[in-house]
Design an enzyme around this catalytic site. Sequence first.
Site, PDB file in Angstrom:
ATOM      1  N   ASP A  41      68.811  54.283   5.175  1.00  0.00           N
ATOM      2  CA  ASP A  41      68.653  53.458   6.208  1.00  0.00           C
ATOM      3  C   ASP A  41      68.517  53.854   7.461  1.00  0.00           C
ATOM      4  O   ASP A  41      69.132  54.971   7.990  1.00  0.00           O
ATOM      5  CB  ASP A  41      69.923  52.469   6.000  1.00  0.00           C
ATOM      6  N   GLU A  49      63.571  54.628   6.096  1.00  0.00           N
ATOM      7  CA  GLU A  49      63.320  53.411   6.829  1.00  0.00           C
ATOM      8  C   GLU A  49      63.259  53.712   8.405  1.00  0.00           C
ATOM      9  O   GLU A  49      64.148  53.901   9.213  1.00  0.00           O
ATOM     10  CB  GLU A  49      64.361  52.382   6.858  1.00  0.00           C
ATOM     11  N   ASP A  96      64.673  42.808   4.983  1.00  0.00           N
ATOM     12  CA  ASP A  96      64.591  42.457   6.179  1.00  0.00           C
ATOM     13  C   ASP A  96      63.418  41.524   6.725  1.00  0.00           C
ATOM     14  O   ASP A  96      63.600  40.584   7.205  1.00  0.00           O
ATOM     15  CB  ASP A  96      64.600  43.742   7.050  1.00  0.00           C
TER      16      ASP A  96
END
Lengths: 536, 894
Positions: free
Chosen positions: B673, B698, B781
């Site tokens: 992340d 990410e 997201d």
Amino acid sequence: MEVSVMSSSQAKICKTELGLRDLRSCFGRNNDQNKIFSRRPNTVSFDSQISRLRKAGLRFTVKAVDSEPILEAKSSTSSKSLDRSRLFVGLPLDVVSDGTTFNHARAISAGLKALKLLGVEGVELPVWWGVVENEEMGKYNWSGYLAVAEMVQKAGLKLHVSLCFHASSEPKIQLPKWVMKIAESQSSIFFTDRSGQHYQGCLSLAVDNLAVLDGKTPIQVYQDFCESFKAEFSPFIGSTIKGISMGLGPDGELRYPSHHKPARSGTIAGVGEFQCYDTNMLNLLKQHAEANGNPLWGLGGPHDAPTYDQPPISNNFFKDHGGSWESSYGNFFLSWYSSQLVSHGNRLLSLASSIFGDSKVDVYGKVPLMHSWYKTRAHPSELTAGFYNTASRDGYEAVAEMFARNSCKIILPGMDLSDEQQPHNSLSSPESLLAQIQTTCNKHEVEIAGQNLASGAPGGLEQIKKNMLGENPIDLFTYQRMGAHFFSPEHFPWFTEFVRSLNQPELHPDDLPSEEVQAIESVQTSSDPNIHLQTA
Amino acid sequence: MAAVTVDSLLQNPTILLRPKSKVLLKPSRSLDCSRNRKTLRSRSSCFCSFKPRRTSHVVRASSSETALVDSFDTSSSDDVLYKETFPVERIEKVEGKIFIRLDQSKNQQDWQLTVGCSLPAKWILHWGVSYVGDSGSEWDQPPKNMRPPGSIPIRDYAIDTPLKKPSKGDMFHEVKIDFNPSSEIAAIHFVLKDDETGAWYQHRGRDFKVPLVDYLEDDGNTVGAKRGFGVWSGALQQFSNVLHKAEASPAGSPNNNNESKDSKNKNRPLEGFYEEQSIVKELSVGNLVNVAVRKSPETEKLVLYLETDIPGDVVVHWGVCRDDAKRWEIPAAPYPPETTLFKNKALRTLLQPKATGDRSGALFTLNEEVFGFVFVLKLDDNTWLKFKENDFYVPLSGASSVPGQHGQSDSTSEEISSKSYTDGIINEIRNLVSGLSAEKSQKTKTKEAQESILQEIEQLAAEAYSIFRSSIATYPEEDVLETDTSTTEPAVKISSGTGTGFEILCQGFNWESHKSGRWYMELKEKASEISSLGFTVIWLPPPTESVSPEGYMPKDLYNLNSRYGTIDELKELVKSLHEVGLKVLGDVVLNHRCAHFKNQNGIWNIFGGRLNWDDRAVVCDDPHFQGRGNKSSGDSFHAAPNIDHSQEFVRNDIKEWLGWLRHEIGYDGWRLDFVRGFWGGYVKDYLDASEPYFAVGEYWDSLSYTYGEMDHNQDAHRQRIIDWINATNGTAGAFDVTTKGILHSALERCEYWRLSDQKGKPPGVVGWWPSRAVTFIENHDTGSTQGHWRFPGGKEMQGYAYILTHPGTPAVFYDHISSHYRSEIAALISIRNRNQIHCRSTIKIVKAERDVYAAIMDEKVAMKIGPGYYEPPSGPQRWSVALEGKDYKVWEAS
């Protein structure tokens, strides 16, 4: 006039043996001659001659071949090499890592075949001091490298040997053990920066002629090494081995280790630091200052220089306006600092050319492309690296003159770098610096060979091609470096395309700024159409 | 078994339907009706089966073994020093016919369209109609009464009807469609599909079109229109004979052409016709090469007998070797008849046909000291047959020491071929090169020579690559980008940046998944379903205790009881996922961590739990959290204390934690992340320590816009992502945010030209570093119930048609596989898997225009998205439509 034009521009074509599997392009270093002609009143006829010949490429070829004997006669003394545009690929740095072991032999064997088929001229072999003479002084182990040379010879490729008197961090290859042992008690044999940090990647140039290595000077040790190399490789020298690069400093380059770690990609490199703080350098500086009547200037390097990663503006020395580099102290220090480097280069290259001068090999030395901050007036990266090159002073004159004096050629890395790819606002300009060095070298008739810094960088191959075929065509280029990445599907297809496109440059007229280059190409393409088939 | 000829093999429908099965060992019925069929061996697609023949097969093949030994020698089998059957596999192209007949049915009222095919396969007629007045080439559903029994409607425009054999004895399949000519139907359109291979057969690259009304425009793909019967002649007549034969069967007999000829005479606007189209199908055909060696009692020499059932002229290109190096040498005479010397490198012997005519063989006499016999086969169409891409090798010295051991080389040849793999290639090249030099004076070089050299170069490079990657120098290698965690298959290297290279990711949750409190258990139910869709890797939600229910605000890293379920449920889920063959990625949040306690200033920056760090673990440049660590090495995430990864104790704790997750939970890899928050070099450190199977980061930041409009050139954006991957040393891939962004603009605004960069490559990360690009169109997201950056609505399938056909590692969002897109996504995944498209597949962008984008991958899969027109060119490949949907189309080469 006409005949001599052709012989000059044709010099390489005759010799390229337009034959089998020879991908190199046929660009001679004919610019010098052409420039001379173009200054003459009959420039026009020269140009028209070229364009006419381009239309009738075949005739040009025939005539050109006829002119070969003339050329031979003219150049027999001036050049012992076969100059032409040749492509080499570097072997892995650790191809031999402990003297006898030939690492990745099977992979390299397959790789050499591929390169040969592709039309690559040869490979570059890094030969490490720390591998060959690792255990004790004068005890050499060449067996691993001999095996490599043999394989290369069998593959029908040429060899360019780089003698590496420096260390490598990745893969980790140190200076010889016995040298490192001496250094434990005598750390002043290494370059030292202002904060007292030693650089263990090579010996300080200040000890070149000091008997610091068990009673011998480094120069003597290097000489013994080179002579041993020459004796061991005599069957290959001149036939398979066509070129030898003499290691001149950090990464083999003629420079001070002013940047300890390479800049991370995409970030802006700092200015680096002066490396004049080992005892012996300081002694030399002191003597020099006293001789100049300014003993106070000999106590150390500039006090107001920035640290490694800082930009030029962060202290006073390199400021664009009013920086101390422009003061008389600045001039005193920089002159001395850079002249030390040139003298060091001269010591090593004269050594190399005296040893190899009678063999049919070219001797090269590597000059770095310190392109960061080139667009500032002070050129701080070059200054800390030992090149007194600023907006108002050509620091490469002395370097080129030194190479010319020793009949050595220059290897310039960084031919893959373009201004466009530099980080914004970095004030860096690899292309301008390259152009400057080329101009200076042309003046001194020092030939330049190219190298790239990184493989796989975006646009790198295009930039290399541009440099190889551009206004100052490069007649030898070493592509770095064979390894897993080199043959990976991410990279190898690009490389193949690159090599092929070198052979078919007419497809990229944009890369060909000058008329005469095109003319020569048309000769190549109008010759045997089979070349492409066989080479590609 | 080998006694069965290829011709007859091909005529046996059972065999054709299952070319891989070993039923070809059965003697086939000898059916002789294939005069319309030609066998075409493809030039380049021949290859050998990789499996050495097992003993069991030899046993099953006993009849032919006998035949071999018989023909070889009648002396006792003890004399046989060596006997081996090499299976070889070739691709044969079989040509057949599609026939289309339009005629009046018996009752003189209705008409009948018959479509048949002479090649055996599970044929499906995919068809529709167009009505009078329709414009364009859209299909419509035919009226119900037109649909033959067994028809299945496909969406709202087509019908799938299987072709059937009119009767059991027939050699062809057909389908009949009855219709009334007075209806408004203007034309019947169809394509044929082979349901087993998924291949489509079209007419001149388009659908077949049978016009029923005169004034239809001829688009070039009509068949039979106003052509009368001039086409009847020779070969077709023969075929009609076959039809005649078939007619003898009692039910459903097709009308023969004479009848239709009659019907033509009676009819005004509609004319009956009969037409045939040739059709080529590729089949892999198994053949055998039998080798037996015995010692000649009289001469003390070895006699080697080689026999094969490959049809046509077969030349053995052979030599002997004297040691393990398998360097080809030319043995001393005598040679078999029809032997020639080939460039001083090898001998060539033409195999002599056997008396039975279906096999050919030759007898080689060899000196005893010869170490081995090496050969390759050259077929009459210049195809080379090798064994496991290597020379066939018959050990002779070994054979003489262990007499009578049959099949002993099963293991030997296996070992040899892997060992001498490189040598084999190099030998090949050497032959090639010397061949070239020998001919250099001749100006006979062709394009093919160039191609073959290029291919050899590629092969060598691939070889060098694989050895470089697996070989370990005494010192660590300089530029190995990938750390190998497995050494099972030399061809498939697993590295954490790419997995096997053939991975397809499924994001196994969305923003709402935590709500039920039992997501792990719900997902467990779906494990086999997800696996069956073709995914190889699944990404699970962040498992740690978290301040926010979705898991992205972790607190105690060792507490894995979350809103998604308990730690035990998680372990159970991971176990089930492993059972169905899925690798599992844990979502690890390393950038920030929520504190347990306040410091003396009332700031939350003191941690609890097993990792009870204090404020020294927090970066110092976010004033909200008063960290005492170093400055952040990346961007700040402002909602929680950012972890200072430059501290060694922090890194050691994180490494230990990742190791614990690997062992305790069984995670195979990581989804990392917010990696913008810290230097990629630390990620490399973590991946080196935890050795994941796959890892993806990410790195999400904004694309470049000028005046609110997205720039065409997003090089700076993708460069940032590439820089991060570089910093990890390629140990992790990264989500290709660039590609998603460009797809947004391209689809939303109909600007498909955006999908090619200035160099003609894909404009995202996938264009620069495909093996490290994890392409996606949506995640928890960007989409789901958050919708921070939602993919253009209704165009998701175009996005998937792009990422699932392109290089890179595609990731599919959970919401999409649980939507109505599911079957289309599954079809795309199966196309990807079937054609072995992988993260490094080559891509050629063939069109990037305003309203259409098209690309061809590995020369095997073609795709287009956008409303504009594109059809793949008819070249060496035959393209057939594999999938088609709204504004996208995918083809496979057959």
